[in-house]
Design a protein around this motif. Structure first.
Motif, PDB file in Angstrom:
ATOM      1  N   VAL B 552       0.845  -1.186   0.014  1.00 59.51           N
ATOM      2  CA  VAL B 552       0.014  -0.076  -0.022  1.00 59.51           C
ATOM      3  C   VAL B 552       0.782   1.256   0.058  1.00 59.51           C
ATOM      4  O   VAL B 552       1.916   1.231   0.690  1.00 59.51           O
ATOM      5  N   ASN B 557      -4.172   5.728  -0.679  1.00 56.12           N
ATOM      6  CA  ASN B 557      -4.850   5.676   0.551  1.00 56.12           C
ATOM      7  C   ASN B 557      -4.845   6.899   1.195  1.00 56.12           C
ATOM      8  O   ASN B 557      -3.881   7.480   1.744  1.00 56.12           O
ATOM      9  N   LEU B 561      -0.961   4.813   6.540  1.00 60.48           N
ATOM     10  CA  LEU B 561      -0.819   3.507   6.459  1.00 60.48           C
ATOM     11  C   LEU B 561      -1.073   2.504   7.686  1.00 60.48           C
ATOM     12  O   LEU B 561      -1.653   1.511   7.540  1.00 60.48           O
ATOM     13  N   TYR B 564      -4.551   1.009   8.488  1.00 55.90           N
ATOM     14  CA  TYR B 564      -5.468  -0.014   7.998  1.00 55.90           C
ATOM     15  C   TYR B 564      -5.073  -1.384   8.873  1.00 55.90           C
ATOM     16  O   TYR B 564      -3.942  -1.487   9.028  1.00 55.90           O
ATOM     17  N   ALA B 591     -11.017  -2.084   4.486  1.00 54.99           N
ATOM     18  CA  ALA B 591     -10.125  -2.414   5.745  1.00 54.99           C
ATOM     19  C   ALA B 591     -10.758  -2.009   6.822  1.00 54.99           C
ATOM     20  O   ALA B 591     -11.605  -1.162   6.979  1.00 54.99           O
ATOM     21  N   ILE B 617      -9.265   0.374   0.986  1.00 54.70           N
ATOM     22  CA  ILE B 617      -7.741   0.318   0.851  1.00 54.70           C
ATOM     23  C   ILE B 617      -7.427  -0.191  -0.691  1.00 54.70           C
ATOM     24  O   ILE B 617      -8.119  -1.094  -1.164  1.00 54.70           O
TER      25      ILE B 617
END
Lengths: 640, 640
Positions: B552, B557, B561, B564, B591, B617
């Protein structure tokens, strides 16, 4: 000073507490003794002797090493305030004599400059810490005077303060590189009732961030004794240079000189400097009735406690610069959380409480006292953490002393003056701020009461307070309801009092004579989570019971610590173990761990094959970790 | 060499693949062109010119910089093997001419020593990399000869190899500080059929760890051109010195010289050195029929793949020493996972496959090719990762070139020679090892078949293979069943064949004429977990689909991070997006994230108040990250 609430003097409180008696005996018998030997061995006392005899060159240690002796004097004076200890008294007098003899004709006193660079006095306020050392001398002198009534050291301090006052009136303009003089001058003013010292403190608080001379200058850094550019990790000069080099152009934030205090919106820079600064600024704000400044200091307090503080109360997120970084940046394994910074925060919060009466400041003192401060010294009193990580791979270990030995005597003086943080009085009554067994004799509106506290804090939440007065007297007894307490019940002479755990204080306003207060502060095990923005604690929980934050140590747990996961609903067994770590309550529970079998040489596999099992997990108080050798440790444990 | 299986030559495979055509066009048109300019600008070619003209002093760059030119020659030769490119051919010939002209009378060739220290040839095998450079020259010469049939560079290489052979027979004894000569001499022996080169390779493999001269000597490190002790972060010499200083007494493990190979139980030290070493040792073991050594190499392979390898196939856990560390020590944000090490592992695994026919080695080639290698170069072909982290706070960014520029030309030569890794033949038939569209013309037992592969790998798992033979011929076609594939179906001319996804290869042994094989390799999204001993991945999962590991990136997003969390049961949408990152399939899912509200200025609170919500996500292939600017990135995502 004119705060609304005054702490009881050390002589008005006698601590007879199972938990603190051990720590204070060790502090008195081991730490203060050990530190005196360090003052000898490190050449700190020798510096004073040589300066007094007019020698030249050969200064030992850091250029601010005088402050180690002053902090030791302060700690020893607190001990003398409550005990007759002829040997310690003699030592204190011997050191005071050495210090006094080193004072120059005009009142100036600093052995580094006397021995090394007499012509450079007051030429580098940023680096050379003359005002920092002076502040610690003054604090020691005030403590010694209050403890003994003598003026031997106080006279040295006032002569130096007068010299500083003249110097900054006529010749020099600027603020010190390391704050400390501000709060010290306010203490001196309080003892001497000399307005000039308050004005000078205010000058130092106000000029910071305004004056061009505060721009960091490293021009003569390499000339500074004790600074070895090839071995700069431990030294403050090296640290400062590193900060300077890392950031290129230095903006002053390291020493909170990037802006005038009233324009600072976040807590920045070196955490110890910040705490001493804010403490001194609080004193000045109270004294001058500057409510705007007080409110601004509370704004900084909120930034610190809501975004830049470890769950232990530790502050300062990175080693480089020993400093605050950014909101929610709270790495555990590289935390700095310097012991001195927590102590400085206690100084600041005590002042905020005295002015406002708000319990949130006392709650923080409790958190920092039992966790961020106490962890800084080994149970045997002779090894110290400078920085306090919240997670260790086993490589973090206390040390006997430091090149820059600020923390050990700072802990010593705090533990030796614990009395000051337990009770306070105002015109209406008594504040019971910390739950520590012993006897206090507060004078309220002319009546001197005897308050005997009996408790097994921090292991049990029951507190008994016997309040005796010579005759019937009406006043309030306010019991702080700790922030961690979700249920509290209080009775007076066996009769329940209606209370609410959401209150900051349970206030018992009545006529007292010979009465017993019984309070039960429920001590649940709390499973805490951090704000979602805190990356380091994401998906993790921390354990707290009463004022104590817990941790897991490798020695108590069979699995690698990262394998344990705890469900927030977990039931914990609380067991007091007299034989463990000078007596601690452990938290024992069943944690989730990955099954070990079924891997068959794989390193990665489908997560839906996950096979979990359970394993016992044992947590011990954070302050007590690393007392059984180097050891893996975690405060934040994975959440199941 | 006498392996049981032989890869098809580059000329026998034509790649016409949507995925790889892009990467290879960029490699040819951008990377190889760009690197030629770097050879000019960095003074690498100038070193050869000056050496050939007898100049003295002024060597440019690292003392092993000649190898950059050799790796470029090798990459360019692979391109010439499949394309008529007059401009590139001219450049290659120009560089070969420069190289040849710099060769000395006696066959010696190294521009650093020619220009700087001609009298010190062969006096410091550990640091000075003469044999490493020679190895790369030989590899380039073999590639050039195979591509063009010409001997211009091969003659230079054999003259140098002969010189080395004489030198190590008569004057010098020892192994190189950086392996490479071993595998190169085996290649040279294969092309020239000269037994002496095999013997010399065996000598270098065997003497390592036996010879006192292998003790690391840094005596003259400061005399080495290109080594600046004040700026040693980028340089190999600096790295080596750091390794040396950190460990005090150096034990040789950095260069796999701590013990004879047969006594090494774990993969140790500098990962690139280890891979080149094991590749050369595999060649020698095969050639000498040394099954014990082969089994021992597989033991090392198992230690690497079962305990010391990232999920991407990256190897090397720390920056200091660019090396393997300890079992399960696989930090993500400080991973080294050098691009060159993954490439070296591909070299080694190809040799292990050729000898054993085991698909596990080919599986690893696939993993390292699509992930640990491809990530090393930007989509536009002109920026490179040297180290490949699996988690970034946004500060990790590809660079245009490096002081030690080993990785860029290493990627170029691998991508340009991809043909070699797709198919292999033995006496019984054909191995189809990688699924890449194009045409191959393998000769099996005298019959040259035309095999046309059509697939949308790595995005779709369908593969069609049209097998045409001049006349009916019986042989086996073996389709590798990738390790990640849990369900496979195969038909020939529309008739299903019974297969088992647990098989390493689906073997179709029949008479071929003009037949179509259709295979479906199910490409589920796999949610992976790491072995419980891997602390860095504890409580986390990684995503893989087909051969591609996903990550990711912040840009895709909204939340930080770390917020998530993914349930292993999550359903993912797989969407091919032509416009994104030169065309990738993204993985999109829902997520779990913490609710943002309800915090009200708290930093810590009871975990039972936890309020979770969901958020979309999006994951992209790991190889493609950091192509939209610096960016936060995570491969391992918290498990919900």
């Amino acid at each position: 000073m004119s705060e609304q609430r005054k702490p009881l003097s050390i002589g008005s409180v006698e601590i007879e507490d199972d938990f603190w008696r051990q720590r204070r005996e060790v502090n008195r018998e081991k730490t203060i003794e050990y530190q005196y030997q360090q003052l000898r061995e490190s050449g700190t006392l020798e510096n004073f002797r040589r300066a007094s005899e007019g020698e030249s060159g050969g200064h030992n240690g850091m250029w601010f090493q005088d402050s180690d002796a002053y902090k030791w004097l302060e700690a020893a004076s607190y001990v003398l305030a409550t005990r007759d200890d002829p040997e310690l008294r003699e030592r204190v007098e011997e050191v005071i004599e050495l210090v006094g003899a080193a004072q120059e004709e005009d009142g100036y006193l600093n052995t580094y400059f006397a021995l090394e660079e007499p012509e450079k006095r007051w030429t580098n306020l940023n680096m050379m810490h003359e005002l920092y050392c002076a502040g610690h001398l003054i604090e020691a002198a005030v403590a010694h005077h209050r403890a003994t009534g003598e003026t031997s050291l106080l006279a040295v301090a006032t002569d130096l303060a007068d010299h500083i006052d003249r110097t900054f009136e006529d010749d020099v303009d600027g603020a010190p590189g390391h704050q400390e003089i501000e709060l010290a001058l306010m203490e001196l003013a309080d003892v001497t009732d000399e307005e000039r010292y308050r004005d000078l403190a205010q000058y130092f608080v106000d000029i910071r961030g305004h004056n061009d001379r505060l721009a960091w200058e490293f021009a003569n850094i390499e000339e500074i004794a004790g600074y070895d550019p090839d071995d700069d990790e431990g030294g403050i000069a090296g640290q400062a240079v590193n900060v300077f080099l890392e950031d290129g152009e230095y903006d002053g934030s390291y020493a909170q000189a990037h802006a005038p205090l009233r324009e600072q919106e976040t807590v920045e820079g070196h955490s110890v400097r910040a705490m001493y600064y804010f403490a001194g600024a609080t004193d000045v704000a109270v004294e001058t009735g500057d409510d705007d400044l007080l409110q601004h200091l509370d704004l900084l307090w909120r930034n610190m406690t809501e975004k830049r503080m470890y769950v232990t109360g530790g502050i300062g997120s990175q080693h480089v610069g020993e400093r605050f970084t950014t909101d929610y940046d709270l790495p555990n394994d590289t935390a700095y959380a310097e012991t001195c910074a927590a102590i400085g925060s206690i100084f600041w919060n005590q002042r905020l409480f005295e002015e406002t009466g708000e319990s949130k400041y006392v709650d923080l003192i409790e958190r920092q006292l039992y966790n961020a401060t106490l962890v800084g010294v080994s149970l045997d009193g002779t090894e110290f953490f400078y920085d306090n990580v919240l997670e260790s791979d086993g490589s973090h270990d206390r040390e006997g002393w430091f090149e820059c030995a600020c923390c050990p005597p700072n802990i010593a003086r705090l533990i030796a003056s614990l009395e000051r943080y337990l009770y306070a009085v105002d015109d209406d009554g008594l504040y019971v701020n910390q739950y520590v067994s012993g006897t206090a004799t507060p004078t309220i509106d002319g009546t001197t009461a005897t308050v005997t506290q009996t408790t097994d804090f921090p292991w049990e939440g029951t507190v008994e307070l016997d309040v005796e007065t010579p005759e019937e007297a009406e006043f309030a007894v306010r019991l702080r309801v700790p922030e961690w307490c979700t249920d509290v019940s209080v009775s007076v002479n066996g009769t329940s009092v209606a209370v609410d755990a959401d209150e900051d204080y349970v206030t018992l306003d009545r006529v007292w004579d010979d009465d017993r207060i019984t309070a039960e502060f429920e001590m649940d095990v709390q499973v805490l989570e951090a704000h979602p923005e805190v990356e380091a604690d994401s998906g993790r929980v921390a354990l707290q019971r009463g004022p104590l934050v817990y941790c897991v140590e490798g020695v108590d747990n069979d699995r690698p610590l990262h394998q344990y996961a705890i469900d927030p609903e977990t039931e914990f067994d609380v067991t007091y173990r007299e034989d463990l770590l000078d007596g601690v309550a452990t938290l024992d529970a069943t944690a989730t761990v990955p099954a070990k079998d079924g891997w068959d040489g794989e390193l990665y596999r489908s997560a839906d094959e996950t096979d979990e099992t359970t394993a016992p997990i044992t947590a011990v108080p954070y302050y007590a970790w690393n007392n059984r050798g180097p050891n893996r440790m975690q405060v934040w444990i994975r959440e199941a």
